[in-house]
Motif scaffolding. Structure first.
Motif, mmCIF file in Angstrom:
data_model
loop_
_atom_site.group_PDB
_atom_site.id
_atom_site.type_symbol
_atom_site.label_atom_id
_atom_site.label_comp_id
_atom_site.label_asym_id
_atom_site.label_seq_id
_atom_site.Cartn_x
_atom_site.Cartn_y
_atom_site.Cartn_z
ATOM 1 N N ASP A 108 -42.660 36.046 -93.401
ATOM 2 C CA ASP A 108 -43.227 34.712 -93.216
ATOM 3 C C ASP A 108 -43.048 34.213 -91.792
ATOM 4 O O ASP A 108 -43.900 33.527 -91.236
ATOM 5 N N ALA A 139 -48.780 46.848 -88.029
ATOM 6 C CA ALA A 139 -49.442 46.475 -89.275
ATOM 7 C C ALA A 139 -48.726 47.100 -90.464
ATOM 8 O O ALA A 139 -47.990 48.095 -90.330
ATOM 9 N N LEU A 140 -48.938 46.523 -91.623
ATOM 10 C CA LEU A 140 -48.348 47.019 -92.857
ATOM 11 C C LEU A 140 -48.727 48.481 -93.065
ATOM 12 O O LEU A 140 -49.892 48.865 -92.925
ATOM 13 N N ALA A 170 -37.862 38.441 -90.489
ATOM 14 C CA ALA A 170 -38.148 39.806 -90.041
ATOM 15 C C ALA A 170 -36.836 40.581 -89.954
ATOM 16 O O ALA A 170 -35.808 40.039 -89.550
ATOM 17 N N ALA A 226 -43.518 40.977 -84.262
ATOM 18 C CA ALA A 226 -44.672 41.154 -85.145
ATOM 19 C C ALA A 226 -44.479 40.500 -86.504
ATOM 20 O O ALA A 226 -45.406 40.511 -87.330
ATOM 21 N N CYS A 227 -43.262 39.930 -86.746
ATOM 22 C CA CYS A 227 -42.948 39.302 -88.045
ATOM 23 C C CYS A 227 -43.181 40.290 -89.196
ATOM 24 O O CYS A 227 -43.988 40.050 -90.103
ATOM 25 N N VAL A 228 -42.459 41.409 -89.154
ATOM 26 C CA VAL A 228 -42.577 42.423 -90.197
ATOM 27 C C VAL A 228 -41.194 42.910 -90.601
ATOM 28 O O VAL A 228 -40.196 42.640 -89.927
ATOM 29 N N LYS A 265 -43.399 45.515 -95.081
ATOM 30 C CA LYS A 265 -43.968 44.245 -95.521
ATOM 31 C C LYS A 265 -44.094 43.277 -94.351
ATOM 32 O O LYS A 265 -43.439 43.447 -93.313
ATOM 33 N N LYS A 266 -44.940 42.293 -94.525
ATOM 34 C CA LYS A 266 -45.063 41.215 -93.550
ATOM 35 C C LYS A 266 -44.017 40.152 -93.862
ATOM 36 O O LYS A 266 -43.692 39.903 -95.022
ATOM 37 N N VAL A 282 -43.417 50.382 -91.572
ATOM 38 C CA VAL A 282 -43.491 48.940 -91.748
ATOM 39 C C VAL A 282 -43.777 48.689 -93.228
ATOM 40 O O VAL A 282 -44.812 49.116 -93.741
#
Length: 336
Positions: A305, A160-161, A310, A232-234, A302-303, A300
């Motif tokens: 798209d 998570a962010l 990533a 996790a696309c981060v 940022k997320k 982490v």
């Protein structure tokens, strides 16, 4: 006459096989072996289980800080520990080359026994095969580890962010040692592989909030962080001065033009945890001898798209930033 080398008949299933299995393997491993004369071992558990299987083909089979026997126990037990499980059982599969030294086999078996005793592991099942000379390189070992899960929430999908990234120790040590052994580089140092079982250090983290945990083996820290970022696309940013690397490993990297971030470890794990938990985790890790160099190396930020966006970014001491790429090609075959 006493045999000093493995023969093809040791894999025949007959008298010679029996002498190898009962006279050598059982004789050495008996204390940690669940031996009931059956085709399969049985265990009972009221808790969910984690299971991991791996094959070990490292060259050389003996190296500073360990051997293929120690490595196979540590490697598989660490894999289940990364899922929040206490390693309990192992299976062992040996592929032996005709002509392999029985004395070397005994040394490997004693290493397996010692590590099993350290980890409180029992060997539940095993197998031995012998192949003609030239069909394998001395010895290959397959191990499967089974452990009881005490925290089933560890998953890369939980990243998570704001999560902070912790490494438990200095990176790249195992890879540097094997590189030196393979290239006959005689270091004037006591550098040894970091091959070790991680669960004793991690046992105290049961009540901590951890999103994901991985051991940084093949591909090293770079592979773990890129896999996390992609899955996790981060975007993950790490701080180069914060990353612990032994001076000897830095020297090897400079001599051979290697990237420490991509070198294999066999006794280092990477942890992603919410920011408020990091100091508690560091305190627990540093209270154990294996975790004395544990530190936060990044977060982490940022997320993304999608997985294509990533990425892992490294910031150096002067503020410059660069991408940390996923390791490509075979940096060093047979590292584990």
């Amino acid at each position: 006459m006493k045999q000093t080398q493995i023969m093809l008949s040791h894999g025949s299933g007959g008298l010679e096989s029996n002498s190898l299995i009962e006279g050598i393997i059982y004789e050495i491993l008996g204390e940690v072996l669940v031996h009931n004369g059956e085709d399969a071992g049985v265990f009972e558990s009221k808790m969910p289980l984690a299971i991991s299987t791996d094959s070990y083909v490292i060259s050389p089979i003996f190296f500073p800080g360990g051997d293929i026997g120690k490595l196979c126990v540590c490697g598989s037990s660490n894999d289940v520990a990364m899922r929040g499980a206490k390693p309990m059982y192992l299976t062992l599969g040996f592929i032996l080359e005709e002509g392999f030294s029985i004395e070397s086999l005994k040394k490997i078996l004693y290493s397996i026994k010692q590590e099993a005793l350290i980890g409180g592991l029992k060997i539940l099942s095993g197998d031995t095969k012998v192949v003609p000379k030239g069909s394998a390189d001395k010895i290959f070992i397959n191990t499967t580890a089974v452990g009881q899960i005490h925290n089933a929430e560890y998953s890369v999908k939980n990243l998570a962010l704001g999560d902070e990234i912790i490494v438990s120790g200095a990176i790249g040590t195992h890879g540097a040692v094997i590189f030196c052994q393979r290239n006959e580089i005689n270091l004037q140092s006591d550098l040894q592989s970091d091959c070790v079982q991680l669960y004793p250090m991690l046992e105290g983290l049961k009540e901590c909030k951890i999103h994901s945990m991985r051991d940084a083996t093949r591909g090293g820290l770079a592979a773990v962080l890129n896999e996390w970022a992609n899955t996790a696309c981060v975007e993950i940013e790490i701080n180069e001065p914060s990353i612990p690397i032994l001076p000897q490993v830095k020297g090897v990297c400079e001599i051979l033009g290697l990237e420490a971030l991509s070198l294999a470890n066999e006794g280092v794990c990477v942890i992603a945890t919410p920011q408020g938990e990091s100091q508690k985790i560091l305190q627990i890790l540093r209270s154990h001898s294996l975790g004395k160099n544990a530190c936060v190396i990044g977060r982490v930020t940022k997320k993304a798209d999608n997985a294509k966006n990533a990425r892992v970014i490294l910031s150096n001491a002067w503020g410059a930033r660069r991408y940390v790429e996923y390791p490509q090609g075979e940096l060093l075959p047979r590292i584990c």
